[in-house]
Design an enzyme around this catalytic site. Structure first.
Site, PDB file in Angstrom:
ATOM      1  N   GLN A  15     -12.674  -7.702  -1.896  1.00 12.54           N
ATOM      2  CA  GLN A  15     -13.289  -6.628  -2.954  1.00 12.54           C
ATOM      3  C   GLN A  15     -11.571  -5.737  -3.818  1.00 12.54           C
ATOM      4  O   GLN A  15     -11.660  -5.615  -5.231  1.00 12.54           O
ATOM      5  CB  GLN A  15     -13.566  -5.655  -2.095  1.00 12.54           C
ATOM      6  CG  GLN A  15     -13.678  -4.754  -1.046  1.00 12.54           C
ATOM      7  CD  GLN A  15     -13.748  -3.668  -0.657  1.00 12.54           C
ATOM      8  OE1 GLN A  15     -14.357  -3.268  -1.894  1.00 12.54           O
ATOM      9  NE2 GLN A  15     -13.394  -2.598   0.171  1.00 12.54           N
ATOM     10  N   ASN A 105      -2.500 -10.186  12.928  1.00  9.19           N
ATOM     11  CA  ASN A 105      -2.180 -10.027  11.063  1.00  9.19           C
ATOM     12  C   ASN A 105      -0.813 -11.053  11.670  1.00  9.19           C
ATOM     13  O   ASN A 105      -0.436 -11.946  10.667  1.00  9.19           O
ATOM     14  CB  ASN A 105      -1.684  -8.667  11.014  1.00  9.19           C
ATOM     15  CG  ASN A 105      -3.234  -8.535  10.666  1.00  9.19           C
ATOM     16  OD1 ASN A 105      -3.688  -8.490   9.549  1.00  9.19           O
ATOM     17  ND2 ASN A 105      -4.383  -7.470  10.628  1.00  9.19           N
ATOM     18  N   ASP A 159      -2.217   6.588  -1.124  1.00  9.47           N
ATOM     19  CA  ASP A 159      -1.348   7.995  -0.622  1.00  9.47           C
ATOM     20  C   ASP A 159      -0.945   9.281  -1.335  1.00  9.47           C
ATOM     21  O   ASP A 159      -1.165  10.052  -1.256  1.00  9.47           O
ATOM     22  CB  ASP A 159      -0.636   7.559   0.810  1.00  9.47           C
ATOM     23  CG  ASP A 159      -0.898   6.437   1.837  1.00  9.47           C
ATOM     24  OD1 ASP A 159      -2.684   6.671   2.426  1.00  9.47           O
ATOM     25  OD2 ASP A 159      -0.512   5.506   1.770  1.00  9.47           O
ATOM     26  N   HIS A 187       1.602   3.804   6.542  1.00  5.70           N
ATOM     27  CA  HIS A 187       0.217   4.144   6.130  1.00  5.70           C
ATOM     28  C   HIS A 187      -0.470   4.256   7.074  1.00  5.70           C
ATOM     29  O   HIS A 187      -1.539   3.184   7.166  1.00  5.70           O
ATOM     30  CB  HIS A 187       0.168   3.054   5.497  1.00  5.70           C
ATOM     31  CG  HIS A 187      -0.976   2.746   4.791  1.00  5.70           C
ATOM     32  ND1 HIS A 187      -1.349   4.335   3.550  1.00  5.70           N
ATOM     33  CD2 HIS A 187      -2.062   2.423   4.448  1.00  5.70           C
ATOM     34  CE1 HIS A 187      -3.080   3.286   3.165  1.00  5.70           C
ATOM     35  NE2 HIS A 187      -3.417   2.720   3.856  1.00  5.70           N
TER      36      HIS A 187
HETATM   37  P1  NAX Z   1     -11.568  -8.091   1.780  1.00  3.23           P
HETATM   38  O1  NAX Z   1     -12.297  -8.517   3.203  1.00  3.23           O
HETATM   39  O2  NAX Z   1     -12.680  -7.702   0.778  1.00  3.23           O
HETATM   40  O3  NAX Z   1     -10.669  -9.156   1.721  1.00  3.23           O
HETATM   41  C1  NAX Z   1      -9.818  -9.323   1.865  1.00  3.23           C
HETATM   42  C2  NAX Z   1      -9.542 -11.354   1.908  1.00  3.23           C
HETATM   43  O4  NAX Z   1      -8.384 -11.496   2.662  1.00  3.23           O
HETATM   44  C3  NAX Z   1     -11.270 -12.618   2.065  1.00  3.23           C
HETATM   45  O5  NAX Z   1     -11.174 -12.563   0.907  1.00  3.23           O
HETATM   46  C4  NAX Z   1     -10.249 -13.554   3.056  1.00  3.23           C
HETATM   47  O6  NAX Z   1     -10.438 -14.322   2.979  1.00  3.23           O
HETATM   48  C5  NAX Z   1      -8.029 -12.973   2.537  1.00  3.23           C
HETATM   49  N1  NAX Z   1      -7.991 -14.093   3.420  1.00  3.23           N
HETATM   50  C6  NAX Z   1      -7.910 -13.411   4.779  1.00  3.23           C
HETATM   51  N2  NAX Z   1      -6.726 -13.827   5.346  1.00  3.23           N
HETATM   52  C7  NAX Z   1      -6.788 -14.514   4.687  1.00  3.23           C
HETATM   53  C8  NAX Z   1      -4.579 -14.750   4.920  1.00  3.23           C
HETATM   54  N3  NAX Z   1      -4.073 -15.467   5.885  1.00  3.23           N
HETATM   55  N4  NAX Z   1      -5.091 -15.625   3.494  1.00  3.23           N
HETATM   56  C9  NAX Z   1      -5.228 -16.284   2.183  1.00  3.23           C
HETATM   57  N5  NAX Z   1      -6.097 -15.060   2.520  1.00  3.23           N
HETATM   58  C10 NAX Z   1      -6.905 -14.312   3.236  1.00  3.23           C
HETATM   59  O7  NAX Z   1     -10.614  -6.508   2.280  1.00  3.23           O
HETATM   60  P2  NAX Z   1     -10.191  -5.377   1.588  1.00  3.23           P
HETATM   61  O8  NAX Z   1     -10.978  -4.903   1.263  1.00  3.23           O
HETATM   62  O9  NAX Z   1      -9.544  -6.413  -0.447  1.00  3.23           O
HETATM   63  O10 NAX Z   1      -9.057  -5.304   1.780  1.00  3.23           O
HETATM   64  C11 NAX Z   1      -7.625  -5.911   2.161  1.00  3.23           C
HETATM   65  C12 NAX Z   1      -6.533  -5.328   2.271  1.00  3.23           C
HETATM   66  O11 NAX Z   1      -6.405  -3.719   2.138  1.00  3.23           O
HETATM   67  C13 NAX Z   1      -6.975  -4.832   3.832  1.00  3.23           C
HETATM   68  O12 NAX Z   1      -6.168  -5.003   5.481  1.00  3.23           O
HETATM   69  C14 NAX Z   1      -7.204  -2.914   3.887  1.00  3.23           C
HETATM   70  O13 NAX Z   1      -7.509  -2.344   5.438  1.00  3.23           O
HETATM   71  C15 NAX Z   1      -5.753  -3.076   2.961  1.00  3.23           C
HETATM   72  N6  NAX Z   1      -5.860  -1.853   2.393  1.00  3.23           N
HETATM   73  C16 NAX Z   1      -4.835  -1.242   2.225  1.00  3.23           C
HETATM   74  C17 NAX Z   1      -4.638  -0.058   1.394  1.00  3.23           C
HETATM   75  C18 NAX Z   1      -2.886   0.707   1.229  1.00  3.23           C
HETATM   76  O14 NAX Z   1      -3.569   1.618   1.025  1.00  3.23           O
HETATM   77  N7  NAX Z   1      -2.013   0.114   2.223  1.00  3.23           N
HETATM   78  C19 NAX Z   1      -5.397   1.000   1.236  1.00  3.23           C
HETATM   79  C20 NAX Z   1      -7.083   0.475   0.882  1.00  3.23           C
HETATM   80  C21 NAX Z   1      -7.122  -0.917   1.926  1.00  3.23           C
HETATM   81  O15 NAX Z   1      -8.284  -0.325   2.905  1.00  3.23           O
END
Ligand code: NAX
Length: 328
Positions: A15, A105, A159, A187
């Site tokens: 997303q 991770n 943030d 974070h």
């Molecule tokens: P989604 O679950 O919608 O999308 C994650 C995507 O990553 C999926 O399409 C999955 O297939 C793909 N993926 C998983 N492992 C992978 C790999 N080894 N190589 C390539 N692609 C891979 O998550 P989304 O809402 O897009 O969030 C993504 C990340 O952002 C999460 O870890 C979330 O916790 C983090 N966030 C970080 C924030 C920040 O401020 N630093 C805020 C927003 C968000 O919560």
């Protein structure tokens, strides 16, 4: 005409990826005159959805978008990358211990760090968005010994933007009047949004607010727990605001901070402000010509010191945990 910049996005089918890619392709990441090639890195299950997103990108006929490549091979995804946005990560699921989360991770960010080391362009800039972002950035950086450590950064810009918005709401100021706000530390829920050096239309923000109870009991927890509040309201985690913050982070890194202002970035500590060297912690930074510098000489009062130390302590524990797991 300029040479296109290669931008790699991992988790492209997720997303945040969906909210991010169109803005990169329309010029918001690097500037309105910089053509881009997009590399979408996904896991096999995500490839089909990434292809769908690429079809929509084609359908926008963005003048700056030169080509799109989709792959599940990190060596291909990071080939020649100038900018890498590491968004895809393994989320914490119910009952998962921190050690499990960190090792899951590690299984993503260690090989991606190595692939960046082996394949990216010499000027590569990396932003880690996927959580736990600071420690994932540390894992990737440790796996890329040939890349200068300072090219690995973690996102605390969301943030930072959340804190500006809350401060504007409290004071009735315009967002654009708020400068020099700082996010310190991790974070995570321990992050510390600091308004003691912030300015609102040139006046000290903490003096204007003059309400330490509001700071401690409302402002700081509201900013730190905003992600959970979004999930509660939207039924899904922050996506467009996270993508926007990623755009802001890289845009500021590449194009510079304005005179009289700074931003917040998670970066490898050089020991400034008593933050142990090497951990990836958020600092106030200015940027110029594609490099950043920690703002020096700020007075840290007791209120701030205790909160910075607590968040940094959490980062030290995360570092020790991934060290124990052999991930760094
Ligand atoms: P989604 O679950 O919608 O999308 C994650 C995507 O990553 C999926 O399409 C999955 O297939 C793909 N993926 C998983 N492992 C992978 C790999 N080894 N190589 C390539 N692609 C891979 O998550 P989304 O809402 O897009 O969030 C993504 C990340 O952002 C999460 O870890 C979330 O916790 C983090 N966030 C970080 C924030 C920040 O401020 N630093 C805020 C927003 C968000 O919560």
């Amino acid at each position: 005409t300029r040479t296109p910049v290669n931008v790699t996005v991992t988790g492209a089918a997720g997303q945040i990826g969906y909210a991010l890619l169109f803005r990169i392709a329309s010029g918001h990441l690097l500037g309105p005159d910089v053509p881009v090639n997009l590399r979408l890195l996904e896991i096999p299950q995500g490839l089909k959805a990434a292809e769908g997103t690429a079809m929509e990108l084609d359908d926008c006929a963005f003048p700056l978008l030169r080509n799109i490549e989709i792959t599940d091979d990190p060596d291909v995804g990071f080939a020649g990358a100038n900018v890498a946005l590491l968004v895809g990560a393994r989320p914490r699921t119910k009952g998962m211990e921190r050690g499990d989360l960190l090792s899951a991770n590690g299984g993503i960010f260690k090989p991606q760090g190595k692939a960046i080391n082996d394949n990216a362009a010499d000027d590569i800039k990396v932003l880690v968005v996927g959580n736990p972002a600071n420690t994932n950035a540390l894992i990737a950086q440790a796996a890329a010994p040939d890349v200068p450590a300072e090219r690995f950064t973690a996102m605390t810009r969301l943030d930072h933007n959340r804190a500006i918005s809350q401060l504007a709401a409290k004071t009735g100021a315009a967002v654009s009047d708020i400068k020099k706000l700082t996010i310190w530390g991790n974070h995570s829920a321990t992050q510390y949004p600091d308004i003691f050096h912030a300015e609102i239309a040139g006046k000290n923000a903490a003096e204007l607010v003059n309400d330490e109870a509001w700071l401690a009991d409302t402002f700081i927890p509201t900013v730190a727990k905003r992600g959970a509040a979004i999930i509660e309201a939207r039924g899904a985690s922050s996506a467009a605001s996270a993508a926007n913050a990623a755009i802001d982070h890289v845009h500021t890194w590449v194009n510079g901070t304005a005179a009289g202002d700074w931003t917040s970035m998670g970066i490898p500590s050089d020991g400034s402000y008593g933050v142990p060297e090497g951990i990836i912690s958020s600092f106030p930074v200015t940027t110029e010509n594609g490099t950043y510098k920690i703002v020096q000489g700020l007075d840290i009062n007791d209120f701030s010191r205790a909160r910075i130390d607590a968040s940094v302590q959490e980062l030290v524990e995360e570092r020790d945990a991934v060290r124990g797991l052999g991930l760094i």
